[in-house]
Design an enzyme around this catalytic site. Structure first.
Site, PDB file in Angstrom:
ATOM      1  CD1 TRP A  53      86.001   0.041  13.224  1.00 36.27           C
ATOM      2  CD2 TRP A  53      87.880   0.621  12.160  1.00 36.27           C
ATOM      3  NE1 TRP A  53      87.065  -0.307  14.013  1.00 36.27           N
ATOM      4  CE2 TRP A  53      88.231   0.029  13.380  1.00 36.27           C
ATOM      5  CE3 TRP A  53      88.898   1.081  11.313  1.00 36.27           C
ATOM      6  CZ2 TRP A  53      89.555  -0.118  13.787  1.00 36.27           C
ATOM      7  CZ3 TRP A  53      90.207   0.933  11.725  1.00 36.27           C
ATOM      8  CH2 TRP A  53      90.531   0.341  12.940  1.00 36.27           C
ATOM      9  CD  GLU A  66      84.520  -6.221  12.145  1.00 38.56           C
ATOM     10  OE1 GLU A  66      85.084  -7.256  12.510  1.00 38.56           O
ATOM     11  OE2 GLU A  66      84.328  -5.253  12.901  1.00 38.56           O
ATOM     12  CB  THR A  72      95.738  -6.912  11.655  1.00 38.66           C
ATOM     13  OG1 THR A  72      95.894  -7.982  10.720  1.00 38.66           O
ATOM     14  CG2 THR A  72      96.799  -5.886  11.376  1.00 38.66           C
ATOM     15  N   GLY A 110      99.981  -8.366   5.734  1.00 40.78           N
ATOM     16  CA  GLY A 110     100.040  -9.823   5.952  1.00 40.78           C
ATOM     17  C   GLY A 110      98.722 -10.521   5.653  1.00 40.78           C
TER      18      GLY A 110
END
Ligand code: SF4
Length: 395
Positions: A53, A66, A72, A110
């Protein structure tokens, strides 16, 4: 500005920290900021990690990264980020698919509300902004799932908007630079750190500057054992000067862990299993799952008992319409969801009669190979894999 009158742009006094300290006073009033910025940017030029990124300034790509990076790690995010952009390369592409397609690519990452909010925000950007990202921090922060930090990150990384950022890594870095021994997550602490972040920003190249701060926080000014000897900012850092870098920031109180026991039922009808899509108010909303029930302490104390099986059969019928005989305990899966430590007892069951009904959540009979295309919870996926392997081996 006199050191003792240093104040934030929104009027919050910086006297919560020791602005009478001549070093800090000089810093806050700007005299040593140019050299600070130069040292930081030189360090970043030499040490920045090459992350996917960081090869783009497209606001869509920045946004996806983001959101994925919230809660994470970088290592976990990279494959998800690459797959996601390959499947949905633009905000228009993301807005055009169904929420379930997004959750399928999110499976295992998640915090699924992030994926649902991405999808909702993509539709807002397409419907209300003609597919173009809002240019202001306020416009970005009005989108679903985008808070003040993420809005500042998107605006500064993609367009060099002079927007401050405070997230986990910079919160720690700023608190140490300021020698701030208070609670950085309190309202007063947040005001202080956001104001400090704004004061640090140069007049241009703010995206690179913000990324450099985050990178330093992530790789040098780490939570445990900050590498102060290699830090380009050690001469500006009050925590380092005072030897308090290991005490700052004060730790976040750990939420009490709650132990939970649940039962998942693999109800079989010929070569198919019963799956239901979790409802909008349930944990993992939108994901598919085997019928699952929380057990009381009385229930799981007798996990292999007939009363427990009868109780599960009754709850299954109420939830799905399927009347089934609950059979053997297939396996136990242990997993965590936020502060919950879940012990999942997985039972097999045989469908006897009854038509499945939705009751606010769709139910389907599906073969194990058909589960591949559905978004499942991690524990649901493990049970599906166990059933598929068992069916293949004919046991
Ligand atoms: Fe963090 Fe140490 Fe650098 Fe201070 S000197 S900013 S504590 S790494």
């Amino acid at each position: 500005m006199s050191p003792t009158r240093a104040s934030t742009s929104n009027g919050t006094s910086l006297s919560a920290i020791n602005v009478a300290d001549p070093h800090l006073a000089t810093f806050l009033t700007g005299a040593s900021l140019p050299a600070f910025r130069k040292r930081l940017l030189a360090w970043y030029a030499a040490h920045a990690r090459d992350l996917p990124w960081r090869r783009t300034r497209d606001p869509y790509d920045v946004w996806i990264s983001e959101i994925m990076l919230q809660q994470t790690t970088v290592t976990a995010v990279i494959p998800y980020y690459l797959r996601f952009l390959a499947a949905f390369p633009t905000v228009v592409a993301l807005a055009s698919v169904e929420e379930h397609d997004v959750l399928k690519l999110w499976e295992g990452l998640g915090y699924y509300s992030r994926g649902r909010n991405l999808h909702r925000a993509a539709r807002v950007i397409v419907d209300e902004y003609g597919g173009e990202f809002p240019v202001t921090v306020a416009g970005l922060a009005a989108l679903p799932g985008i808070g003040r930090y993420t809005a500042g990150a998107i605006a500064s990384f993609s367009r060099d908007v002079r927007a401050p950022i405070v997230e986990a890594n910079t919160l720690r870095l700023y608190a140490r630079l300021l020698g701030f021994a208070g609670n950085p997550r309190s309202t007063a602490g947040q005001r202080l750190l956001w104001d400090f972040a704004e004061r640090l920003l140069p007049s241009r190249d703010c995206g690179r500057f913000n990324q450099a701060l985050m990178e330093l926080g992530a790789t040098v000014c780490t939570p445990v054992d900050p590498d102060c000897q290699s830090c380009p900012l050690c001469r500006d850092c009050l925590a380092f000067r005072d030897g308090t870098q290991h005490q700052i920031p004060v730790p976040k109180p750990r939420p009490a862990v709650t132990q939970v026991v649940e039962a998942a039922i693999a109800v079989r009808k010929h070569d198919r299993y019963l799956l239901r899509q979790r409802g909008p108010t349930e944990r993992w909303a939108g994901l598919w799952d085997f019928p699952r029930f929380e057990l009381s302490s009385g229930d799981h104390a007798v996990q292999d008992s007939s009363p427990l099986r009868r109780s599960l059969a009754q709850r299954l019928a109420e939830l799905t319409g399927s009347s089934a005989e609950i059979g053997e305990l297939l396996t136990e899966i242990h997993h965590s969801v936020t502060r919950y430590r879940i012990r999942l007892l997985c039972f097999e069951a045989t469908h006897r009669r009854g038509s499945i009904r939705s009751r606010g959540a769709e139910c389907r009979w599906l073969r194990p190979d058909e589960l591949e295309s559905l978004a499942l919870s991690v524990s649901g996926r493990r049970l599906a894999q166990l059933l598929a392997a068992r069916d293949l081996s004919g046991t």
